[in-house]
Design a protein around this motif. Structure first.
Motif, PDB file in Angstrom:
ATOM      1  N   GLU A 286       0.831  -1.206   0.000  1.00  0.00           N
ATOM      2  CA  GLU A 286       0.000   0.000   0.000  1.00  0.00           C
ATOM      3  C   GLU A 286       0.868   1.259   0.000  1.00  0.00           C
ATOM      4  OE1 GLU A 286      -3.111   0.629  -0.304  1.00  0.00           O
ATOM      5  OE2 GLU A 286      -3.862  -1.436  -0.402  1.00  0.00           O
ATOM      6  N   LYS A 289       2.271   1.634  -3.414  1.00  0.00           N
ATOM      7  CA  LYS A 289       1.186   2.053  -4.304  1.00  0.00           C
ATOM      8  C   LYS A 289       0.947   3.558  -4.201  1.00  0.00           C
ATOM      9  CE  LYS A 289      -3.824   2.014  -4.590  1.00  0.00           C
ATOM     10  NZ  LYS A 289      -5.076   1.602  -3.947  1.00  0.00           N
ATOM     11  N   ASN A 290       0.930   4.112  -2.979  1.00  0.00           N
ATOM     12  CA  ASN A 290       0.708   5.545  -2.803  1.00  0.00           C
ATOM     13  C   ASN A 290       1.840   6.354  -3.434  1.00  0.00           C
ATOM     14  OD1 ASN A 290      -1.629   4.988  -1.366  1.00  0.00           O
ATOM     15  ND2 ASN A 290      -0.580   4.985   0.623  1.00  0.00           N
ATOM     16  N   SER A 301      -4.139   3.710 -13.372  1.00  0.00           N
ATOM     17  CA  SER A 301      -4.804   3.196 -12.163  1.00  0.00           C
ATOM     18  C   SER A 301      -3.905   2.118 -11.571  1.00  0.00           C
ATOM     19  CB  SER A 301      -6.179   2.626 -12.509  1.00  0.00           C
ATOM     20  OG  SER A 301      -6.059   1.553 -13.433  1.00  0.00           O
ATOM     21  N   ILE A 302      -3.798   2.104 -10.237  1.00  0.00           N
ATOM     22  CA  ILE A 302      -2.885   1.187  -9.548  1.00  0.00           C
ATOM     23  C   ILE A 302      -3.672   0.457  -8.468  1.00  0.00           C
ATOM     24  CG2 ILE A 302      -0.724   0.972  -8.270  1.00  0.00           C
ATOM     25  CD1 ILE A 302       0.100   3.681  -9.424  1.00  0.00           C
ATOM     26  N   SER A 303      -3.507  -0.872  -8.409  1.00  0.00           N
ATOM     27  CA  SER A 303      -4.208  -1.670  -7.408  1.00  0.00           C
ATOM     28  C   SER A 303      -3.239  -2.625  -6.737  1.00  0.00           C
ATOM     29  CB  SER A 303      -5.365  -2.453  -8.046  1.00  0.00           C
ATOM     30  OG  SER A 303      -4.863  -3.376  -9.003  1.00  0.00           O
ATOM     31  N   VAL A 304      -3.687  -3.148  -5.578  1.00  0.00           N
ATOM     32  CA  VAL A 304      -2.880  -4.082  -4.785  1.00  0.00           C
ATOM     33  C   VAL A 304      -3.673  -5.363  -4.587  1.00  0.00           C
ATOM     34  CG1 VAL A 304      -1.893  -4.516  -2.494  1.00  0.00           C
ATOM     35  CG2 VAL A 304      -1.552  -2.301  -3.607  1.00  0.00           C
ATOM     36  N   GLU A 305      -3.007  -6.516  -4.750  1.00  0.00           N
ATOM     37  CA  GLU A 305      -3.635  -7.815  -4.511  1.00  0.00           C
ATOM     38  C   GLU A 305      -2.755  -8.616  -3.563  1.00  0.00           C
ATOM     39  OE1 GLU A 305      -4.347  -9.822  -8.171  1.00  0.00           O
ATOM     40  OE2 GLU A 305      -5.546  -8.183  -9.034  1.00  0.00           O
ATOM     41  N   HIS A 339      -3.347   0.055 -16.518  1.00  0.00           N
ATOM     42  CA  HIS A 339      -3.594  -0.456 -15.162  1.00  0.00           C
ATOM     43  C   HIS A 339      -2.346  -1.195 -14.666  1.00  0.00           C
ATOM     44  CE1 HIS A 339      -5.714  -1.750 -11.645  1.00  0.00           C
ATOM     45  NE2 HIS A 339      -5.524  -3.034 -11.926  1.00  0.00           N
ATOM     46  N   VAL A 341      -0.721  -3.486 -11.408  1.00  0.00           N
ATOM     47  CA  VAL A 341      -1.090  -4.314 -10.252  1.00  0.00           C
ATOM     48  C   VAL A 341       0.179  -4.647  -9.464  1.00  0.00           C
ATOM     49  CG1 VAL A 341      -2.182  -6.443  -9.460  1.00  0.00           C
ATOM     50  CG2 VAL A 341      -3.011  -5.311 -11.530  1.00  0.00           C
ATOM     51  N   ARG A 343       1.289  -7.181  -6.615  1.00  0.00           N
ATOM     52  CA  ARG A 343       0.692  -8.430  -6.151  1.00  0.00           C
ATOM     53  C   ARG A 343       1.682  -9.217  -5.286  1.00  0.00           C
ATOM     54  NH1 ARG A 343      -0.345 -10.317 -10.910  1.00  0.00           N
ATOM     55  NH2 ARG A 343      -2.448  -9.459 -11.077  1.00  0.00           N
TER      56      ARG A 343
END
Length: 437
Positions: A286, A289-290, A301-305, A339, A341, A343
Protein backbone atom coordinates in the motif's frame (compact mmCIF):
# COMPACT_ATOMS: atom_id res chain seq x y z
CA UNK A 1 27.31 -72.04 -41.01
CA UNK A 2 24.43 -74.44 -41.79
CA UNK A 3 26.72 -76.37 -44.15
CA UNK A 4 29.30 -76.78 -41.35
CA UNK A 5 26.67 -78.08 -38.93
CA UNK A 6 25.47 -80.59 -41.52
CA UNK A 7 29.06 -81.72 -42.07
CA UNK A 8 29.58 -82.23 -38.33
CA UNK A 9 26.32 -84.17 -38.15
CA UNK A 10 27.31 -86.50 -40.99
CA UNK A 11 30.80 -86.95 -39.43
CA UNK A 12 29.22 -88.01 -36.14
CA UNK A 13 26.82 -90.32 -38.01
CA UNK A 14 29.72 -91.85 -39.96
CA UNK A 15 31.76 -92.53 -36.79
CA UNK A 16 28.80 -94.05 -35.00
CA UNK A 17 27.87 -96.10 -38.10
CA UNK A 18 31.43 -97.29 -38.56
CA UNK A 19 31.64 -98.36 -34.90
CA UNK A 20 28.35 -100.21 -35.24
CA UNK A 21 29.49 -102.01 -38.42
CA UNK A 22 32.82 -103.01 -36.83
CA UNK A 23 31.03 -104.48 -33.80
CA UNK A 24 28.19 -106.15 -35.74
CA UNK A 25 30.19 -109.26 -36.87
CA UNK A 26 31.20 -109.82 -33.26
CA UNK A 27 27.66 -109.36 -31.96
CA UNK A 28 28.90 -106.17 -30.21
CA UNK A 29 27.12 -103.53 -32.20
CA UNK A 30 26.25 -101.33 -29.14
CA UNK A 31 29.87 -101.46 -28.02
CA UNK A 32 30.98 -100.39 -31.49
CA UNK A 33 28.54 -97.48 -31.45
CA UNK A 34 29.83 -96.45 -27.98
CA UNK A 35 33.42 -96.55 -29.26
CA UNK A 36 32.41 -94.31 -32.16
CA UNK A 37 30.77 -91.82 -29.77
CA UNK A 38 33.86 -91.89 -27.52
CA UNK A 39 36.09 -91.12 -30.48
CA UNK A 40 33.84 -88.19 -31.42
CA UNK A 41 33.85 -86.95 -27.81
CA UNK A 42 37.64 -87.26 -27.61
CA UNK A 43 37.98 -85.20 -30.80
CA UNK A 44 35.80 -82.40 -29.44
CA UNK A 45 37.52 -82.47 -26.03
CA UNK A 46 40.87 -82.17 -27.78
CA UNK A 47 39.64 -79.12 -29.74
CA UNK A 48 38.12 -77.63 -26.56
CA UNK A 49 41.45 -78.07 -24.76
CA UNK A 50 43.23 -76.34 -27.62
CA UNK A 51 40.72 -73.46 -27.43
CA UNK A 52 41.23 -73.13 -23.65
CA UNK A 53 45.04 -73.13 -23.95
CA UNK A 54 44.91 -70.55 -26.74
CA UNK A 55 42.59 -68.17 -24.88
CA UNK A 56 44.36 -68.46 -21.51
CA UNK A 57 48.02 -69.10 -22.34
CA UNK A 58 48.61 -67.69 -25.82
CA UNK A 59 45.86 -65.11 -26.53
CA UNK A 60 48.19 -62.94 -28.65
CA UNK A 61 49.20 -65.82 -31.00
CA UNK A 62 47.27 -67.08 -33.98
CA UNK A 63 44.56 -69.69 -33.23
CA UNK A 64 45.23 -73.45 -33.46
CA UNK A 65 44.79 -75.09 -36.84
CA UNK A 66 41.47 -76.86 -37.12
CA UNK A 67 38.91 -77.73 -39.75
CA UNK A 68 35.17 -77.76 -39.92
CA UNK A 69 33.07 -76.18 -37.22
CA UNK A 70 36.02 -75.76 -34.82
CA UNK A 71 38.10 -74.06 -37.48
CA UNK A 72 35.29 -71.60 -38.16
CA UNK A 73 34.91 -70.99 -34.41
CA UNK A 74 38.66 -70.34 -34.01
CA UNK A 75 38.66 -67.93 -36.95
CA UNK A 76 35.64 -65.99 -35.66
CA UNK A 77 37.10 -65.69 -32.15
CA UNK A 78 40.41 -64.53 -33.61
CA UNK A 79 38.74 -61.82 -35.72
CA UNK A 80 36.64 -60.71 -32.73
CA UNK A 81 39.81 -60.59 -30.61
CA UNK A 82 41.55 -58.39 -33.15
CA UNK A 83 38.57 -56.02 -33.36
CA UNK A 84 38.42 -55.77 -29.55
CA UNK A 85 42.14 -55.12 -29.34
CA UNK A 86 41.84 -52.37 -31.94
CA UNK A 87 38.87 -50.83 -30.09
CA UNK A 88 40.74 -50.92 -26.79
CA UNK A 89 43.76 -49.32 -28.41
CA UNK A 90 41.62 -46.51 -29.75
CA UNK A 91 39.93 -46.04 -26.36
CA UNK A 92 43.29 -45.94 -24.60
CA UNK A 93 44.53 -43.36 -27.10
CA UNK A 94 41.36 -41.28 -26.61
CA UNK A 95 41.66 -41.45 -22.83
CA UNK A 96 45.32 -40.50 -23.09
CA UNK A 97 44.47 -37.46 -25.22
CA UNK A 98 41.70 -36.46 -22.77
CA UNK A 99 44.11 -36.72 -19.86
CA UNK A 100 46.82 -34.80 -21.72
CA UNK A 101 44.36 -32.05 -22.70
CA UNK A 102 43.07 -31.88 -19.09
CA UNK A 103 46.62 -31.63 -17.82
CA UNK A 104 47.24 -28.78 -20.25
CA UNK A 105 44.24 -26.82 -18.92
CA UNK A 106 44.85 -23.95 -16.54
CA UNK A 107 41.54 -24.65 -14.82
CA UNK A 108 41.14 -27.33 -12.16
CA UNK A 109 39.21 -30.43 -13.25
CA UNK A 110 38.04 -32.95 -10.64
CA UNK A 111 35.99 -36.07 -11.40
CA UNK A 112 33.72 -37.42 -8.65
CA UNK A 113 31.80 -40.69 -8.50
CA UNK A 114 28.09 -40.90 -7.69
CA UNK A 115 28.86 -40.71 -3.96
CA UNK A 116 30.96 -37.53 -4.30
CA UNK A 117 34.30 -39.33 -3.79
CA UNK A 118 37.39 -38.17 -5.70
CA UNK A 119 38.26 -40.34 -8.72
CA UNK A 120 40.65 -38.26 -10.81
CA UNK A 121 41.95 -34.69 -11.10
CA UNK A 122 44.50 -32.78 -13.13
CA UNK A 123 47.66 -31.07 -11.92
CA UNK A 124 45.93 -27.66 -11.81
CA UNK A 125 43.64 -29.05 -9.09
CA UNK A 126 46.71 -29.96 -7.05
CA UNK A 127 48.00 -26.39 -7.31
CA UNK A 128 44.68 -24.62 -6.68
CA UNK A 129 42.94 -26.99 -4.27
CA UNK A 130 45.89 -28.74 -2.64
CA UNK A 131 44.82 -32.27 -3.67
CA UNK A 132 47.45 -34.99 -3.10
CA UNK A 133 47.43 -38.06 -5.42
CA UNK A 134 48.60 -40.54 -2.78
CA UNK A 135 46.35 -39.37 0.06
CA UNK A 136 43.13 -37.89 -1.30
CA UNK A 137 41.95 -40.41 -3.89
CA UNK A 138 38.68 -41.91 -2.70
CA UNK A 139 38.04 -39.09 -0.20
CA UNK A 140 34.72 -37.26 -0.26
CA UNK A 141 35.02 -33.81 -1.83
CA UNK A 142 33.53 -32.06 1.22
CA UNK A 143 36.25 -33.55 3.43
CA UNK A 144 38.76 -31.45 1.49
CA UNK A 145 36.68 -28.40 0.50
CA UNK A 146 35.05 -27.67 3.85
CA UNK A 147 33.78 -24.14 3.29
CA UNK A 148 30.08 -24.19 4.35
CA UNK A 149 29.13 -22.32 1.20
CA UNK A 150 30.68 -25.04 -0.99
CA UNK A 151 29.08 -27.80 1.10
CA UNK A 152 25.65 -26.18 0.68
CA UNK A 153 26.30 -25.65 -3.03
CA UNK A 154 27.38 -29.28 -3.50
CA UNK A 155 24.43 -30.82 -1.66
CA UNK A 156 21.91 -28.31 -3.04
CA UNK A 157 22.30 -29.80 -6.55
CA UNK A 158 21.36 -26.48 -8.15
CA UNK A 159 24.39 -25.84 -10.34
CA UNK A 160 22.94 -23.29 -12.74
CA UNK A 161 25.11 -20.52 -11.30
CA UNK A 162 28.81 -20.80 -10.35
CA UNK A 163 30.11 -20.31 -6.81
CA UNK A 164 32.96 -17.92 -5.99
CA UNK A 165 35.20 -18.80 -3.05
CA UNK A 166 38.81 -18.35 -1.96
CA UNK A 167 41.16 -21.27 -2.49
CA UNK A 168 41.35 -23.66 0.51
CA UNK A 169 45.17 -23.39 0.49
CA UNK A 170 45.60 -19.70 -0.41
CA UNK A 171 43.01 -17.11 0.61
CA UNK A 172 44.46 -14.56 -1.85
CA UNK A 173 43.49 -16.88 -4.71
CA UNK A 174 39.84 -16.41 -5.74
CA UNK A 175 38.26 -19.41 -7.50
CA UNK A 176 34.99 -19.81 -9.36
CA UNK A 177 33.52 -23.30 -8.92
CA UNK A 178 31.13 -24.89 -11.41
CA UNK A 179 29.70 -28.41 -10.95
CA UNK A 180 28.22 -30.45 -13.81
CA UNK A 181 26.21 -33.66 -13.46
CA UNK A 182 26.89 -36.47 -15.94
CA UNK A 183 26.65 -40.25 -16.30
CA UNK A 184 25.20 -42.18 -13.35
CA UNK A 185 24.79 -39.16 -11.06
CA UNK A 186 28.53 -38.47 -11.25
CA UNK A 187 29.92 -34.94 -11.02
CA UNK A 188 32.59 -32.91 -12.75
CA UNK A 189 33.95 -30.04 -10.62
CA UNK A 190 35.77 -27.23 -12.40
CA UNK A 191 37.54 -24.37 -10.63
CA UNK A 192 38.79 -21.29 -12.46
CA UNK A 193 41.20 -18.70 -11.14
CA UNK A 194 39.36 -15.34 -11.29
CA UNK A 195 41.63 -13.45 -8.88
CA UNK A 196 42.47 -10.79 -11.44
CA UNK A 197 38.84 -10.30 -12.47
CA UNK A 198 37.82 -10.19 -8.81
CA UNK A 199 40.38 -7.47 -8.09
CA UNK A 200 39.30 -5.46 -11.11
CA UNK A 201 35.67 -5.75 -10.04
CA UNK A 202 36.59 -4.66 -6.52
CA UNK A 203 38.50 -1.68 -7.91
CA UNK A 204 35.47 -0.74 -10.01
CA UNK A 205 33.17 -0.94 -6.99
CA UNK A 206 35.52 1.11 -4.86
CA UNK A 207 35.92 3.70 -7.61
CA UNK A 208 32.15 4.06 -8.14
CA UNK A 209 31.51 4.24 -4.40
CA UNK A 210 34.28 6.81 -3.81
CA UNK A 211 33.33 9.01 -6.76
CA UNK A 212 29.64 8.88 -5.82
CA UNK A 213 30.45 9.79 -2.25
CA UNK A 214 32.68 12.68 -3.34
CA UNK A 215 29.97 14.00 -5.67
CA UNK A 216 27.43 14.10 -2.87
CA UNK A 217 28.85 17.16 -1.09
CA UNK A 218 29.15 19.51 -4.09
CA UNK A 219 25.71 18.43 -5.33
CA UNK A 220 24.21 19.13 -1.91
CA UNK A 221 25.82 22.61 -1.89
CA UNK A 222 24.66 23.29 -5.44
CA UNK A 223 21.12 22.13 -4.69
CA UNK A 224 21.00 24.31 -1.59
CA UNK A 225 22.00 27.46 -3.46
CA UNK A 226 19.58 26.65 -6.28
CA UNK A 227 16.73 26.37 -3.79
CA UNK A 228 17.72 29.74 -2.35
CA UNK A 229 17.78 31.32 -5.79
CA UNK A 230 14.42 29.74 -6.64
CA UNK A 231 12.94 31.47 -3.60
CA UNK A 232 14.17 34.73 -5.16
CA UNK A 233 12.91 33.82 -8.64
CA UNK A 234 10.48 36.75 -8.63
CA UNK A 235 13.40 39.17 -8.45
CA UNK A 236 15.28 37.59 -11.36
CA UNK A 237 14.79 38.07 -15.11
CA UNK A 238 12.55 35.40 -16.77
CA UNK A 239 15.47 33.89 -18.72
CA UNK A 240 17.42 33.28 -15.51
CA UNK A 241 14.34 31.81 -13.87
CA UNK A 242 14.00 29.22 -16.65
CA UNK A 243 17.70 28.42 -16.33
CA UNK A 244 17.36 27.90 -12.58
CA UNK A 245 14.49 25.46 -13.11
CA UNK A 246 16.53 23.42 -15.56
CA UNK A 247 19.57 23.47 -13.28
CA UNK A 248 17.42 22.35 -10.35
CA UNK A 249 15.89 19.48 -12.35
CA UNK A 250 19.30 18.27 -13.54
CA UNK A 251 20.77 18.59 -10.05
CA UNK A 252 17.92 16.48 -8.63
CA UNK A 253 18.50 13.91 -11.36
CA UNK A 254 22.21 13.81 -10.57
CA UNK A 255 21.48 13.40 -6.86
CA UNK A 256 19.16 10.50 -7.61
CA UNK A 257 21.88 8.91 -9.73
CA UNK A 258 24.48 9.30 -6.98
CA UNK A 259 22.10 7.87 -4.39
CA UNK A 260 21.38 4.87 -6.61
CA UNK A 261 25.10 4.32 -7.22
CA UNK A 262 25.82 4.42 -3.50
CA UNK A 263 22.95 2.03 -2.76
CA UNK A 264 24.11 -0.36 -5.48
CA UNK A 265 27.69 -0.26 -4.19
CA UNK A 266 26.51 -1.03 -0.67
CA UNK A 267 24.39 -3.94 -1.90
CA UNK A 268 27.33 -5.37 -3.84
CA UNK A 269 29.79 -5.06 -0.95
CA UNK A 270 27.50 -6.13 1.92
CA UNK A 271 26.05 -9.53 0.98
CA UNK A 272 24.71 -10.33 4.44
CA UNK A 273 21.64 -8.32 5.35
CA UNK A 274 21.60 -8.28 9.14
CA UNK A 275 18.33 -6.35 9.54
CA UNK A 276 16.01 -9.18 8.50
CA UNK A 277 12.52 -9.23 10.03
CA UNK A 278 9.02 -10.40 8.99
CA UNK A 279 7.53 -7.70 6.77
CA UNK A 280 3.89 -6.61 6.76
CA UNK A 281 3.44 -7.12 3.03
CA UNK A 282 0.00 -5.48 2.85
CA UNK A 283 1.24 -2.26 4.42
CA UNK A 284 4.38 -2.33 2.29
CA UNK A 285 2.47 -2.72 -0.98
CA UNK A 286 0.00 0.00 0.00
CA UNK A 287 2.86 2.42 0.79
CA UNK A 288 4.54 1.73 -2.56
CA UNK A 289 1.19 2.05 -4.30
CA UNK A 290 0.71 5.55 -2.80
CA UNK A 291 4.21 6.60 -3.90
CA UNK A 292 3.59 5.26 -7.41
CA UNK A 293 0.20 7.01 -7.57
CA UNK A 294 1.85 10.31 -6.65
CA UNK A 295 4.38 9.81 -9.47
CA UNK A 296 1.62 8.80 -11.89
CA UNK A 297 -0.51 11.89 -11.18
CA UNK A 298 -3.63 10.08 -12.37
CA UNK A 299 -2.22 8.81 -15.68
CA UNK A 300 -2.65 5.16 -14.60
CA UNK A 301 -4.80 3.20 -12.16
CA UNK A 302 -2.89 1.19 -9.55
CA UNK A 303 -4.21 -1.67 -7.41
CA UNK A 304 -2.88 -4.08 -4.78
CA UNK A 305 -3.63 -7.82 -4.51
CA UNK A 306 -2.64 -9.94 -1.49
CA UNK A 307 -3.08 -13.70 -2.01
CA UNK A 308 -0.28 -14.93 0.29
CA UNK A 309 -0.71 -14.98 4.09
CA UNK A 310 2.93 -15.61 4.94
CA UNK A 311 5.29 -12.70 5.52
CA UNK A 312 8.59 -12.18 3.74
CA UNK A 313 11.63 -12.14 6.01
CA UNK A 314 14.04 -9.44 4.92
CA UNK A 315 15.15 -5.84 5.04
CA UNK A 316 12.12 -3.56 4.74
CA UNK A 317 14.24 -0.74 3.34
CA UNK A 318 15.75 -2.91 0.61
CA UNK A 319 12.55 -4.75 -0.34
CA UNK A 320 10.70 -1.44 -0.50
CA UNK A 321 13.47 -0.01 -2.69
CA UNK A 322 13.23 -2.99 -5.08
CA UNK A 323 9.43 -2.89 -5.25
CA UNK A 324 9.42 0.90 -5.69
CA UNK A 325 11.85 0.64 -8.61
CA UNK A 326 9.58 -1.89 -10.34
CA UNK A 327 6.43 0.14 -9.64
CA UNK A 328 7.99 3.44 -10.74
CA UNK A 329 9.26 1.82 -13.96
CA UNK A 330 5.72 0.63 -14.67
CA UNK A 331 4.41 4.18 -14.12
CA UNK A 332 7.09 5.70 -16.37
CA UNK A 333 6.87 3.25 -19.26
CA UNK A 334 3.40 1.59 -19.27
CA UNK A 335 1.74 4.58 -20.91
CA UNK A 336 -1.36 6.64 -20.19
CA UNK A 337 -4.68 5.08 -19.10
CA UNK A 338 -3.06 1.76 -18.20
CA UNK A 339 -3.59 -0.46 -15.16
CA UNK A 340 -0.77 -1.51 -12.81
CA UNK A 341 -1.09 -4.31 -10.25
CA UNK A 342 1.18 -4.83 -7.24
CA UNK A 343 0.69 -8.43 -6.15
CA UNK A 344 1.94 -10.72 -3.34
CA UNK A 345 0.97 -14.33 -4.11
CA UNK A 346 2.09 -17.95 -3.61
CA UNK A 347 4.52 -19.46 -6.12
CA UNK A 348 5.19 -23.17 -5.68
CA UNK A 349 6.43 -23.67 -2.12
CA UNK A 350 7.65 -20.07 -2.01
CA UNK A 351 6.05 -16.74 -2.87
CA UNK A 352 6.15 -14.10 -5.56
CA UNK A 353 6.19 -10.30 -5.35
CA UNK A 354 4.83 -9.19 -8.70
CA UNK A 355 4.41 -5.93 -10.62
CA UNK A 356 2.21 -6.29 -13.70
CA UNK A 357 1.00 -3.74 -16.22
CA UNK A 358 -0.98 -3.85 -19.47
CA UNK A 359 1.16 -1.23 -21.19
CA UNK A 360 3.27 -1.15 -24.31
CA UNK A 361 5.46 -4.10 -23.35
CA UNK A 362 9.11 -4.82 -24.13
CA UNK A 363 10.67 -6.63 -27.07
CA UNK A 364 12.03 -10.00 -25.79
CA UNK A 365 15.42 -9.18 -27.34
CA UNK A 366 15.99 -6.67 -24.51
CA UNK A 367 14.94 -8.90 -21.58
CA UNK A 368 18.34 -10.60 -20.91
CA UNK A 369 20.05 -7.20 -20.52
CA UNK A 370 17.48 -5.27 -18.53
CA UNK A 371 19.29 -5.77 -15.21
CA UNK A 372 22.57 -4.38 -16.57
CA UNK A 373 23.65 -1.00 -15.19
CA UNK A 374 22.56 1.93 -17.39
CA UNK A 375 20.99 -0.33 -20.03
CA UNK A 376 18.04 1.41 -21.63
CA UNK A 377 15.51 0.04 -24.11
CA UNK A 378 14.79 3.56 -25.38
CA UNK A 379 17.55 5.94 -24.32
CA UNK A 380 15.70 9.13 -25.26
CA UNK A 381 12.48 8.21 -23.49
CA UNK A 382 14.28 6.96 -20.36
CA UNK A 383 16.18 10.22 -19.99
CA UNK A 384 12.98 12.21 -20.43
CA UNK A 385 11.19 10.22 -17.72
CA UNK A 386 13.97 10.81 -15.19
CA UNK A 387 15.22 7.24 -14.75
CA UNK A 388 18.83 6.57 -13.79
CA UNK A 389 19.20 3.20 -15.55
CA UNK A 390 20.12 1.52 -12.25
CA UNK A 391 16.69 0.49 -10.94
CA UNK A 392 16.65 -3.11 -12.17
CA UNK A 393 20.29 -3.59 -11.21
CA UNK A 394 19.32 -2.59 -7.66
CA UNK A 395 16.36 -4.98 -7.78
CA UNK A 396 18.65 -7.82 -8.88
CA UNK A 397 21.11 -7.28 -6.02
CA UNK A 398 18.37 -6.89 -3.42
CA UNK A 399 16.93 -10.24 -4.52
CA UNK A 400 20.36 -11.87 -4.39
CA UNK A 401 20.69 -10.74 -0.76
CA UNK A 402 17.29 -12.31 -0.03
CA UNK A 403 17.91 -15.64 -1.84
CA UNK A 404 15.46 -14.56 -4.55
CA UNK A 405 15.57 -14.16 -8.30
CA UNK A 406 13.95 -11.91 -10.89
CA UNK A 407 11.84 -13.19 -13.78
CA UNK A 408 10.64 -10.88 -16.56
CA UNK A 409 7.99 -11.73 -19.15
CA UNK A 410 6.82 -9.26 -21.75
CA UNK A 411 5.93 -8.83 -25.39
CA UNK A 412 5.24 -5.67 -27.40
CA UNK A 413 1.65 -4.59 -26.95
CA UNK A 414 0.96 -7.22 -24.25
CA UNK A 415 2.25 -5.47 -21.14
CA UNK A 416 5.06 -6.59 -18.83
CA UNK A 417 5.29 -8.67 -15.65
CA UNK A 418 8.23 -8.48 -13.24
CA UNK A 419 8.29 -11.33 -10.69
CA UNK A 420 10.47 -11.40 -7.58
CA UNK A 421 10.55 -15.07 -6.56
CA UNK A 422 11.44 -16.00 -2.98
CA UNK A 423 12.06 -19.52 -1.58
CA UNK A 424 10.03 -21.02 1.27
CA UNK A 425 12.85 -20.50 3.78
CA UNK A 426 12.46 -16.73 3.31
CA UNK A 427 8.80 -16.84 4.40
CA UNK A 428 7.26 -16.92 7.86
CA UNK A 429 3.72 -17.72 8.94
CA UNK A 430 2.51 -14.79 11.08
CA UNK A 431 -0.93 -16.14 12.00
CA UNK A 432 -1.66 -16.33 15.77
CA UNK A 433 -1.88 -20.15 15.76
CA UNK A 434 1.49 -20.45 14.01
CA UNK A 435 3.11 -18.03 16.47
CA UNK A 436 1.79 -19.97 19.50
CA UNK A 437 3.08 -23.21 17.97
Amino acid sequence: MGRLWRREFWRLTALVGAGGLVGWPFSAMPAGIAVGLLMCLAFHLRQLRALYQWLTLRPQEEPPVASGLWGELFDRLYRYQKRQALTQKRLRATLQRIQESSEAMRDSVVMLDRHGDLEWWNSAAERMLGLKPQLDRGQHITNLLRDPRFVDYFHGRDYREPLTLPSPIDETLILQFQITLYGDDERLVMARDITRLHRLEQMRRDFVANVSHELRTPLTVLAGYLETYEDMAGQLPPRMGRGLSQMKAQTDRMQNLVNDLLLLSRLEIDQGGRDDAPLAMGDLLEAVKNDAAALSEGRQSISVEIDEARALVGSEKEIRSALSNLAFNAVRYAGKDRHIVLRWRPHGEGACLEVEDDGEGIDPIHLPRLTERFYRVDKGRSTATGGTGLGLAIVKHVLLRHAGRLEISSRPGQGATFRCLFPAERLRDTTPNAQRA
